[in-house]
Write a protein that holds these residues in place. Structure first.
Motif, short mmCIF file in Angstrom:
data_model
loop_
_atom_site.label_atom_id
_atom_site.label_comp_id
_atom_site.label_asym_id
_atom_site.label_seq_id
_atom_site.Cartn_x
_atom_site.Cartn_y
_atom_site.Cartn_z
N PRO A 21 0.81 -1.22 0.00
CA PRO A 21 0.00 0.00 0.00
C PRO A 21 0.85 1.28 0.00
O PRO A 21 1.81 1.40 0.75
CB PRO A 21 -0.82 -0.13 1.28
N ALA A 22 0.47 2.18 -0.89
CA ALA A 22 1.11 3.49 -1.07
C ALA A 22 2.55 3.38 -1.55
O ALA A 22 3.27 4.38 -1.58
CB ALA A 22 1.04 4.31 0.22
N ARG A 23 3.02 2.19 -1.95
CA ARG A 23 4.40 2.04 -2.41
C ARG A 23 4.51 1.36 -3.77
O ARG A 23 5.20 1.85 -4.65
CB ARG A 23 5.22 1.25 -1.40
N ARG A 24 3.84 0.20 -3.93
CA ARG A 24 4.07 -0.59 -5.13
C ARG A 24 2.92 -1.56 -5.38
O ARG A 24 2.34 -2.12 -4.46
CB ARG A 24 5.36 -1.40 -4.94
N VAL A 25 2.60 -1.75 -6.67
CA VAL A 25 1.62 -2.75 -7.09
C VAL A 25 2.23 -3.49 -8.29
O VAL A 25 2.74 -2.87 -9.22
CB VAL A 25 0.28 -2.10 -7.52
N VAL A 26 2.20 -4.82 -8.23
CA VAL A 26 2.68 -5.65 -9.33
C VAL A 26 1.55 -6.58 -9.73
O VAL A 26 0.95 -7.24 -8.88
CB VAL A 26 3.92 -6.48 -8.92
N ILE A 27 1.24 -6.60 -11.02
CA ILE A 27 0.21 -7.50 -11.53
C ILE A 27 0.76 -8.27 -12.72
O ILE A 27 1.79 -7.92 -13.29
CB ILE A 27 -1.07 -6.75 -11.96
N GLU A 28 0.04 -9.31 -13.09
CA GLU A 28 0.35 -10.05 -14.31
C GLU A 28 -0.94 -10.14 -15.10
O GLU A 28 -2.02 -10.38 -14.53
CB GLU A 28 0.85 -11.44 -13.93
N TRP A 29 -0.84 -9.89 -16.41
CA TRP A 29 -2.02 -9.98 -17.25
C TRP A 29 -1.64 -10.53 -18.61
O TRP A 29 -0.46 -10.62 -18.94
CB TRP A 29 -2.74 -8.66 -17.35
N PRO A 30 -2.64 -10.93 -19.41
CA PRO A 30 -2.34 -11.55 -20.70
C PRO A 30 -1.64 -10.57 -21.65
O PRO A 30 -2.07 -9.43 -21.80
CB PRO A 30 -3.71 -11.93 -21.28
N GLY A 31 -0.56 -11.04 -22.25
CA GLY A 31 0.11 -10.26 -23.28
C GLY A 31 -0.25 -10.85 -24.64
O GLY A 31 -1.14 -11.68 -24.75
N TYR A 32 0.45 -10.43 -25.68
CA TYR A 32 0.15 -10.95 -27.02
C TYR A 32 0.51 -12.43 -27.15
O TYR A 32 -0.22 -13.21 -27.71
CB TYR A 32 0.87 -10.14 -28.09
N SER A 33 1.67 -12.81 -26.59
CA SER A 33 2.09 -14.20 -26.74
C SER A 33 2.32 -14.90 -25.40
O SER A 33 2.53 -16.10 -25.37
CB SER A 33 3.37 -14.26 -27.57
N ARG A 34 2.30 -14.13 -24.29
CA ARG A 34 2.52 -14.73 -22.98
C ARG A 34 2.06 -13.76 -21.90
O ARG A 34 1.76 -12.61 -22.17
CB ARG A 34 3.98 -15.08 -22.77
#
Length: 57
Positions: A21-34
């Protein structure tokens, strides 16, 4: 979890990898090939006073 952009009528699945919170967020989501990892980092900024006025009471 899903993210929706109503203005584009798009919804995608995202996976939260890290949340500081208030520092960093990391997510993963679909890309074109991965899956693609995206990271946002935040920092505090001084309050700008130029052009600001006290509220009128």
């Amino acid at each position: 979890m899903q993210w929706t952009w109503e203005c584009y009528n798009v919804t995608i699945d995202v996976t939260a990898k890290a949340i500081e919170p208030a520092r960093r967020v990391v997510i993963e989501w679909p890309g074109y090939s991965r899956q693609t990892q995206v990271e946002w980092t935040f920092q505090s900024l001084p309050i700008a006073t130029r052009g600001c006025r006290e509220p009128v009471t």
